[in-house]
Scaffold this motif. Structure first.
Motif, PDB file in Angstrom:
ATOM      1  N   MET A 154       0.838  -1.178   0.000  1.00 29.31           N
ATOM      2  CA  MET A 154       0.000   0.000   0.000  1.00 29.31           C
ATOM      3  C   MET A 154       0.886   1.245   0.000  1.00 29.31           C
ATOM      4  SD  MET A 154      -3.227   1.005   2.359  1.00 29.31           S
ATOM      5  CE  MET A 154      -3.992  -0.493   1.888  1.00 29.31           C
ATOM      6  N   ALA A 155       0.494   2.269  -0.715  1.00 32.23           N
ATOM      7  CA  ALA A 155       1.280   3.495  -0.813  1.00 32.23           C
ATOM      8  C   ALA A 155       1.299   4.235   0.517  1.00 32.23           C
ATOM      9  CB  ALA A 155       0.705   4.393  -1.908  1.00 32.23           C
ATOM     10  N   MET A 156       2.342   5.001   0.699  1.00 28.11           N
ATOM     11  CA  MET A 156       2.528   5.752   1.933  1.00 28.11           C
ATOM     12  C   MET A 156       1.503   6.879   2.029  1.00 28.11           C
ATOM     13  SD  MET A 156       6.027   7.541   3.212  1.00 28.11           S
ATOM     14  CE  MET A 156       6.837   6.034   3.626  1.00 28.11           C
ATOM     15  N   ILE A 157       1.074   7.207   3.226  1.00 25.10           N
ATOM     16  CA  ILE A 157       0.133   8.293   3.459  1.00 25.10           C
ATOM     17  C   ILE A 157       0.791   9.609   3.058  1.00 25.10           C
ATOM     18  CG2 ILE A 157      -1.214   9.488   5.225  1.00 25.10           C
ATOM     19  CD1 ILE A 157      -1.239   6.797   6.757  1.00 25.10           C
ATOM     20  N   GLN A 158       0.020  10.512   2.435  1.00 23.65           N
ATOM     21  CA  GLN A 158       0.566  11.747   1.862  1.00 23.65           C
ATOM     22  C   GLN A 158       1.320  12.607   2.869  1.00 23.65           C
ATOM     23  OE1 GLN A 158       0.767  12.376  -1.209  1.00 23.65           O
ATOM     24  NE2 GLN A 158       1.491  14.464  -1.167  1.00 23.65           N
ATOM     25  N   GLY A 159       0.833  12.772   4.090  1.00 25.37           N
ATOM     26  CA  GLY A 159       1.467  13.654   5.051  1.00 25.37           C
ATOM     27  C   GLY A 159       2.598  13.022   5.835  1.00 25.37           C
ATOM     28  N   GLU A 160       2.809  11.734   5.660  1.00 20.67           N
ATOM     29  CA  GLU A 160       3.827  11.020   6.419  1.00 20.67           C
ATOM     30  C   GLU A 160       5.232  11.447   6.006  1.00 20.67           C
ATOM     31  OE1 GLU A 160       4.889   6.378   7.405  1.00 20.67           O
ATOM     32  OE2 GLU A 160       2.930   6.902   6.624  1.00 20.67           O
ATOM     33  N   ARG A 161       6.113  11.571   6.997  1.00 25.04           N
ATOM     34  CA  ARG A 161       7.495  11.982   6.740  1.00 25.04           C
ATOM     35  C   ARG A 161       8.251  10.866   6.027  1.00 25.04           C
ATOM     36  NH1 ARG A 161      12.455  11.569   8.704  1.00 25.04           N
ATOM     37  NH2 ARG A 161      13.804  13.379   8.722  1.00 25.04           N
ATOM     38  N   ARG A 162       9.078  11.231   5.058  1.00 29.35           N
ATOM     39  CA  ARG A 162       9.873  10.259   4.304  1.00 29.35           C
ATOM     40  C   ARG A 162      11.334  10.447   4.670  1.00 29.35           C
ATOM     41  NH1 ARG A 162       6.914  10.997  -1.577  1.00 29.35           N
ATOM     42  NH2 ARG A 162       4.968  10.011  -0.965  1.00 29.35           N
ATOM     43  N   ASP A 163      11.984   9.376   5.062  1.00 30.10           N
ATOM     44  CA  ASP A 163      13.397   9.406   5.442  1.00 30.10           C
ATOM     45  C   ASP A 163      14.251   9.390   4.174  1.00 30.10           C
ATOM     46  OD1 ASP A 163      15.974   8.985   6.350  1.00 30.10           O
ATOM     47  OD2 ASP A 163      15.387   7.499   7.842  1.00 30.10           O
ATOM     48  N   THR A 164      14.860  10.517   3.854  1.00 28.40           N
ATOM     49  CA  THR A 164      15.624  10.665   2.614  1.00 28.40           C
ATOM     50  C   THR A 164      16.806   9.703   2.554  1.00 28.40           C
ATOM     51  OG1 THR A 164      14.989  12.984   2.516  1.00 28.40           O
ATOM     52  CG2 THR A 164      16.848  12.308   1.145  1.00 28.40           C
ATOM     53  N   PHE A 165      17.576   9.624   3.629  1.00 24.83           N
ATOM     54  CA  PHE A 165      18.777   8.786   3.594  1.00 24.83           C
ATOM     55  C   PHE A 165      18.437   7.301   3.530  1.00 24.83           C
ATOM     56  CE2 PHE A 165      20.326  12.777   5.458  1.00 24.83           C
ATOM     57  CZ  PHE A 165      21.260  13.087   4.485  1.00 24.83           C
ATOM     58  N   LEU A 166      17.393   6.874   4.212  1.00 24.64           N
ATOM     59  CA  LEU A 166      16.958   5.482   4.127  1.00 24.64           C
ATOM     60  C   LEU A 166      16.472   5.185   2.708  1.00 24.64           C
ATOM     61  CD1 LEU A 166      16.350   2.749   5.416  1.00 24.64           C
ATOM     62  CD2 LEU A 166      14.116   3.683   6.104  1.00 24.64           C
ATOM     63  N   SER A 167      15.711   6.092   2.115  1.00 28.26           N
ATOM     64  CA  SER A 167      15.226   5.897   0.747  1.00 28.26           C
ATOM     65  C   SER A 167      16.380   5.780  -0.234  1.00 28.26           C
ATOM     66  CB  SER A 167      14.367   7.076   0.278  1.00 28.26           C
ATOM     67  OG  SER A 167      13.623   7.620   1.264  1.00 28.26           O
ATOM     68  N   ILE A 168      17.386   6.643  -0.067  1.00 27.17           N
ATOM     69  CA  ILE A 168      18.542   6.609  -0.970  1.00 27.17           C
ATOM     70  C   ILE A 168      19.309   5.309  -0.803  1.00 27.17           C
ATOM     71  CG2 ILE A 168      20.805   7.674  -1.393  1.00 27.17           C
ATOM     72  CD1 ILE A 168      19.426  10.401  -0.951  1.00 27.17           C
ATOM     73  N   ARG A 169      19.507   4.863   0.427  1.00 28.50           N
ATOM     74  CA  ARG A 169      20.213   3.580   0.645  1.00 28.50           C
ATOM     75  C   ARG A 169      19.474   2.438  -0.036  1.00 28.50           C
ATOM     76  NH1 ARG A 169      20.901   5.234   6.098  1.00 28.50           N
ATOM     77  NH2 ARG A 169      19.317   3.733   6.722  1.00 28.50           N
ATOM     78  N   ARG A 170      18.164   2.430   0.080  1.00 26.84           N
ATOM     79  CA  ARG A 170      17.371   1.376  -0.567  1.00 26.84           C
ATOM     80  C   ARG A 170      17.501   1.460  -2.083  1.00 26.84           C
ATOM     81  NH1 ARG A 170      11.937   2.052   3.144  1.00 26.84           N
ATOM     82  NH2 ARG A 170      12.649   0.746   4.884  1.00 26.84           N
ATOM     83  N   ALA A 171      17.408   2.663  -2.625  1.00 24.42           N
ATOM     84  CA  ALA A 171      17.475   2.848  -4.077  1.00 24.42           C
ATOM     85  C   ALA A 171      18.850   2.501  -4.633  1.00 24.42           C
ATOM     86  CB  ALA A 171      17.095   4.281  -4.441  1.00 24.42           C
ATOM     87  N   LEU A 172      19.904   2.757  -3.868  1.00 20.14           N
ATOM     88  CA  LEU A 172      21.249   2.386  -4.321  1.00 20.14           C
ATOM     89  C   LEU A 172      21.393   0.876  -4.483  1.00 20.14           C
ATOM     90  CD1 LEU A 172      23.489   4.833  -2.256  1.00 20.14           C
ATOM     91  CD2 LEU A 172      23.043   4.890  -4.717  1.00 20.14           C
ATOM     92  N   ALA A 180      15.056   8.403  -5.625  1.00 20.62           N
ATOM     93  CA  ALA A 180      14.754   8.380  -4.193  1.00 20.62           C
ATOM     94  C   ALA A 180      14.708   9.787  -3.615  1.00 20.62           C
ATOM     95  CB  ALA A 180      15.784   7.533  -3.453  1.00 20.62           C
ATOM     96  N   ALA A 181      15.634  10.634  -4.021  1.00 16.54           N
ATOM     97  CA  ALA A 181      15.664  12.003  -3.513  1.00 16.54           C
ATOM     98  C   ALA A 181      14.435  12.784  -3.986  1.00 16.54           C
ATOM     99  CB  ALA A 181      16.947  12.702  -3.949  1.00 16.54           C
ATOM    100  N   ILE A 182      14.043  12.599  -5.232  1.00 14.29           N
ATOM    101  CA  ILE A 182      12.849  13.260  -5.763  1.00 14.29           C
ATOM    102  C   ILE A 182      11.615  12.770  -5.015  1.00 14.29           C
ATOM    103  CG2 ILE A 182      11.347  13.429  -7.796  1.00 14.29           C
ATOM    104  CD1 ILE A 182      13.985  13.305  -9.473  1.00 14.29           C
ATOM    105  N   TRP A 183      11.531  11.464  -4.823  1.00 17.75           N
ATOM    106  CA  TRP A 183      10.384  10.882  -4.122  1.00 17.75           C
ATOM    107  C   TRP A 183      10.326  11.354  -2.676  1.00 17.75           C
ATOM    108  CZ3 TRP A 183      10.396   7.403   0.010  1.00 17.75           C
ATOM    109  CH2 TRP A 183       9.149   6.887   0.353  1.00 17.75           C
ATOM    110  N   ALA A 184      11.451  11.334  -1.979  1.00 17.87           N
ATOM    111  CA  ALA A 184      11.483  11.708  -0.565  1.00 17.87           C
ATOM    112  C   ALA A 184      11.138  13.183  -0.358  1.00 17.87           C
ATOM    113  CB  ALA A 184      12.849  11.398   0.034  1.00 17.87           C
ATOM    114  N   SER A 185      11.484  14.020  -1.315  1.00 17.63           N
ATOM    115  CA  SER A 185      11.177  15.447  -1.191  1.00 17.63           C
ATOM    116  C   SER A 185       9.780  15.789  -1.717  1.00 17.63           C
ATOM    117  CB  SER A 185      12.225  16.279  -1.921  1.00 17.63           C
ATOM    118  OG  SER A 185      12.118  16.063  -3.309  1.00 17.63           O
ATOM    119  N   ARG A 186       9.081  14.775  -2.208  1.00 14.67           N
ATOM    120  CA  ARG A 186       7.723  14.929  -2.771  1.00 14.67           C
ATOM    121  C   ARG A 186       7.696  15.836  -3.997  1.00 14.67           C
ATOM    122  NH1 ARG A 186       4.401  12.505   0.918  1.00 14.67           N
ATOM    123  NH2 ARG A 186       5.135  12.531   3.047  1.00 14.67           N
TER     124      ARG A 186
END
Length: 123
Positions: free
Chosen positions: A1-19, A113-119
């Motif tokens: 399920m997609a993340m809730i719109q207002g929920e905070r996204r961890d940029t560094f965790l997202s980047i590590r996953r995407a790498l 990941a950076a684009i996604w995390a920054s919305r």
């Protein structure tokens, strides 16, 4: 399920996953369907990836990284190496190509990941 719109996204965790080529949201699904083509949606969490575009940023970062690695190697080989010029050229072309192929999908993942995390969204 997609993340809730207002929920905070961890940029560094997202980047590590995407790498690692994984979905920046859940870390489980694949981010790329092929070498550089991202999936439309994550098979695990359903997050939409098809609408995000990294455009020219991944090639730019790839050139920056590879150039900073290969240039000192080239200078050292020319100055201190005892190899013939054709061998140095063949080695540098091979190393450059291998590094580009290795870095490019990771650079694209990083920017997605950076684009996604920054919305941020493409227009």
């Amino acid at each position: 399920m997609a993340m809730i719109q207002g929920e905070r996204r961890d940029t560094f965790l997202s980047i590590r996953r995407a790498l690692r080529g994984r979905c920046p949201n859940c870390g489980q699904g694949r981010l790329f369907a092929t070498y550089l083509r991202q999936v439309d949606r994550c098979a695990v969490c359903g997050e939409a990836w098809g609408e995000l575009r990294a455009d020219d940023a991944p090639p730019w970062l790839t050139i920056l990284i590879v150039g900073h690695l290969v240039a000192p190697l080239a200078l050292a080989l020319v100055r201190y190496g005892s190899m013939p010029d054709w061998a140095i050229t063949a080695l540098l072309v091979t190393v450059s190509l291998a590094l580009c192929l290795l870095v490019l999908p990771r650079a694209k993942g990083l920017f997605l990941a950076a684009i996604w995390a920054s919305r941020a969204r493409s227009s």
